[in-house]
Design a protein around this motif. Structure first.
Motif, PDB file in Angstrom:
ATOM      1  N   TYR A 236     -19.350 -72.537  -8.103  1.00 23.28           N
ATOM      2  CA  TYR A 236     -19.341 -72.923  -6.690  1.00 23.28           C
ATOM      3  C   TYR A 236     -19.504 -74.435  -6.608  1.00 23.28           C
ATOM      4  O   TYR A 236     -20.331 -75.010  -7.319  1.00 23.28           O
ATOM      5  CB  TYR A 236     -20.459 -72.215  -5.928  1.00 23.28           C
ATOM      6  N   PHE A 237     -18.711 -75.048  -5.752  1.00 22.37           N
ATOM      7  CA  PHE A 237     -18.677 -76.507  -5.627  1.00 22.37           C
ATOM      8  C   PHE A 237     -19.127 -76.947  -4.252  1.00 22.37           C
ATOM      9  O   PHE A 237     -18.973 -76.228  -3.266  1.00 22.37           O
ATOM     10  CB  PHE A 237     -17.251 -77.019  -5.881  1.00 22.37           C
ATOM     11  N   GLU A 238     -19.653 -78.182  -4.210  1.00 22.79           N
ATOM     12  CA  GLU A 238     -20.092 -78.785  -2.959  1.00 22.79           C
ATOM     13  C   GLU A 238     -20.131 -80.294  -3.163  1.00 22.79           C
ATOM     14  O   GLU A 238     -20.013 -80.771  -4.289  1.00 22.79           O
ATOM     15  CB  GLU A 238     -21.468 -78.228  -2.581  1.00 22.79           C
TER      16      GLU A 238
ATOM     17  N   MET B  30     -17.941 -73.602   5.257  1.00 22.94           N
ATOM     18  CA  MET B  30     -17.023 -73.201   4.197  1.00 22.94           C
ATOM     19  C   MET B  30     -17.754 -73.127   2.873  1.00 22.94           C
ATOM     20  O   MET B  30     -18.773 -73.792   2.673  1.00 22.94           O
ATOM     21  CB  MET B  30     -15.880 -74.216   4.050  1.00 22.94           C
ATOM     22  N   GLY B  31     -17.217 -72.315   1.988  1.00 20.59           N
ATOM     23  CA  GLY B  31     -17.704 -72.248   0.618  1.00 20.59           C
ATOM     24  C   GLY B  31     -16.513 -72.332  -0.312  1.00 20.59           C
ATOM     25  O   GLY B  31     -15.448 -71.770  -0.017  1.00 20.59           O
ATOM     26  N   LEU B  32     -16.673 -73.029  -1.431  1.00 21.09           N
ATOM     27  CA  LEU B  32     -15.588 -73.215  -2.398  1.00 21.09           C
ATOM     28  C   LEU B  32     -16.019 -72.658  -3.740  1.00 21.09           C
ATOM     29  O   LEU B  32     -17.058 -73.037  -4.276  1.00 21.09           O
ATOM     30  CB  LEU B  32     -15.245 -74.697  -2.536  1.00 21.09           C
ATOM     31  N   ARG B  33     -15.191 -71.763  -4.269  1.00 18.46           N
ATOM     32  CA  ARG B  33     -15.480 -71.134  -5.552  1.00 18.46           C
ATOM     33  C   ARG B  33     -14.239 -71.191  -6.429  1.00 18.46           C
ATOM     34  O   ARG B  33     -13.119 -71.042  -5.940  1.00 18.46           O
ATOM     35  CB  ARG B  33     -15.854 -69.676  -5.321  1.00 18.46           C
ATOM     36  N   VAL B  34     -14.462 -71.398  -7.729  1.00 21.60           N
ATOM     37  CA  VAL B  34     -13.408 -71.197  -8.713  1.00 21.60           C
ATOM     38  C   VAL B  34     -13.837 -70.022  -9.577  1.00 21.60           C
ATOM     39  O   VAL B  34     -14.942 -70.018 -10.119  1.00 21.60           O
ATOM     40  CB  VAL B  34     -13.168 -72.456  -9.581  1.00 21.60           C
ATOM     41  N   ARG B  35     -12.971 -69.027  -9.663  1.00 22.40           N
ATOM     42  CA  ARG B  35     -13.267 -67.809 -10.435  1.00 22.40           C
ATOM     43  C   ARG B  35     -12.308 -67.716 -11.610  1.00 22.40           C
ATOM     44  O   ARG B  35     -11.111 -67.877 -11.456  1.00 22.40           O
ATOM     45  CB  ARG B  35     -13.115 -66.583  -9.550  1.00 22.40           C
ATOM     46  N   ARG B  36     -12.898 -67.447 -12.769  1.00 25.40           N
ATOM     47  CA  ARG B  36     -12.098 -67.247 -13.977  1.00 25.40           C
ATOM     48  C   ARG B  36     -12.291 -65.805 -14.437  1.00 25.40           C
ATOM     49  O   ARG B  36     -13.412 -65.347 -14.654  1.00 25.40           O
ATOM     50  CB  ARG B  36     -12.515 -68.206 -15.069  1.00 25.40           C
ATOM     51  N   ILE B  37     -11.160 -65.104 -14.575  1.00 24.72           N
ATOM     52  CA  ILE B  37     -11.133 -63.759 -15.145  1.00 24.72           C
ATOM     53  C   ILE B  37     -10.120 -63.807 -16.281  1.00 24.72           C
ATOM     54  O   ILE B  37      -8.960 -64.137 -16.059  1.00 24.72           O
ATOM     55  CB  ILE B  37     -10.718 -62.692 -14.114  1.00 24.72           C
ATOM     56  N   ASP B  38     -10.594 -63.496 -17.482  1.00 21.56           N
ATOM     57  CA  ASP B  38      -9.769 -63.625 -18.676  1.00 21.56           C
ATOM     58  C   ASP B  38      -9.296 -65.075 -18.765  1.00 21.56           C
ATOM     59  O   ASP B  38     -10.096 -65.971 -18.791  1.00 21.56           O
ATOM     60  CB  ASP B  38      -8.624 -62.611 -18.673  1.00 21.56           C
ATOM     61  N   ASP B  39      -7.992 -65.323 -18.732  1.00 16.42           N
ATOM     62  CA  ASP B  39      -7.507 -66.702 -18.838  1.00 16.42           C
ATOM     63  C   ASP B  39      -6.884 -67.186 -17.531  1.00 16.42           C
ATOM     64  O   ASP B  39      -6.128 -68.142 -17.517  1.00 16.42           O
ATOM     65  CB  ASP B  39      -6.516 -66.841 -19.996  1.00 16.42           C
ATOM     66  N   GLN B  40      -7.213 -66.522 -16.413  1.00 16.20           N
ATOM     67  CA  GLN B  40      -6.657 -66.920 -15.120  1.00 16.20           C
ATOM     68  C   GLN B  40      -7.758 -67.437 -14.202  1.00 16.20           C
ATOM     69  O   GLN B  40      -8.823 -66.821 -14.093  1.00 16.20           O
ATOM     70  CB  GLN B  40      -5.948 -65.747 -14.446  1.00 16.20           C
ATOM     71  N   SER B  41      -7.480 -68.558 -13.536  1.00 16.67           N
ATOM     72  CA  SER B  41      -8.429 -69.162 -12.598  1.00 16.67           C
ATOM     73  C   SER B  41      -7.849 -69.148 -11.190  1.00 16.67           C
ATOM     74  O   SER B  41      -6.667 -69.440 -10.995  1.00 16.67           O
ATOM     75  CB  SER B  41      -8.739 -70.607 -12.994  1.00 16.67           C
ATOM     76  N   THR B  42      -8.705 -68.825 -10.228  1.00 19.47           N
ATOM     77  CA  THR B  42      -8.329 -68.829  -8.824  1.00 19.47           C
ATOM     78  C   THR B  42      -9.394 -69.589  -8.049  1.00 19.47           C
ATOM     79  O   THR B  42     -10.591 -69.353  -8.232  1.00 19.47           O
ATOM     80  CB  THR B  42      -8.256 -67.391  -8.274  1.00 19.47           C
TER      81      THR B  42
END
Length: 177
Positions: free
Chosen positions: A17-19, A30-42
């Motif tokens: 989570y970024f701020e 607002m909230g900002l998240r980067v999620r990594r599952i296996d080798d994919q980031s969203t």
């Protein structure tokens, strides 16, 4: 067992989570998240929504990215307030906390055809101040009647050692920070 399981997955999720130092995203609800599952980031922006009876309704916007650093320019510019300098916001972003957990999830079909994703998350919220365990069940309406969420939640609430809550992993991370 009284519901039809359409599919089942078991995944490890790493979320950052970024701020900004001035908490500009929080000021914009607002909230900002980067999620990594296996080798994919969203990357995901969640905006303010509402909570009624434990049912969270929040608009969210997702974009696939490379790595774990957000790229705000990829989001539709309409999500930002008119006065927002997205380039400056990007420069000011820093990681705030992370959530790392194993997710077991099932896509369930209820008797009326409603589809609900039931997820069991087990792991940790991690901040510079320390960490806190995650052990929760989350329900998400995929398609159909939202009243079915409450029927399933009522079934789950009768299980031993289960208690209802409406504080998300992200909210708990912000509170820890």
């Amino acid at each position: 067992s009284q519901h039809t399981v359409i599919s089942h997955k078991n995944q490890m999720l790493h979320n950052v989570y970024f701020e900004t130092p001035e908490r500009e995203l929080r000021q914009m609800d607002m909230g900002l998240r980067v999620r990594r599952i296996d080798d994919q980031s969203t990357q995901t922006i969640k905006t303010s929504g509402r909570v009624i009876g434990g049912l969270h309704q929040r608009p969210e916007y997702n974009e696939m990215i490379e790595g774990l650093e957000p790229e705000l320019a990829l989001f539709n510019q309409k999500i930002w307030p008119e006065s927002c300098d997205v380039e400056q916001l990007q420069r000011d972003l820093t990681p705030l906390f992370s959530t790392d957990f194993r997710r077991l999830h099932w896509l369930l079909e209820m008797q009326d055809g409603t589809l609900i994703e039931a997820a069991y998350d087990c792991g940790n919220i991690i901040t510079e101040q320390g960490k806190q365990p995650i052990c929760e069940i989350e329900l998400e309406l995929v398609k159909g009647d939202e009243a079915q969420l409450f029927i399933l939640a009522k079934d789950i609430a009768t299980l031993p050692s289960v208690r209802l809550g409406n504080v998300s992993k992200a909210q708990r991370g912000y509170m820890l920070v």
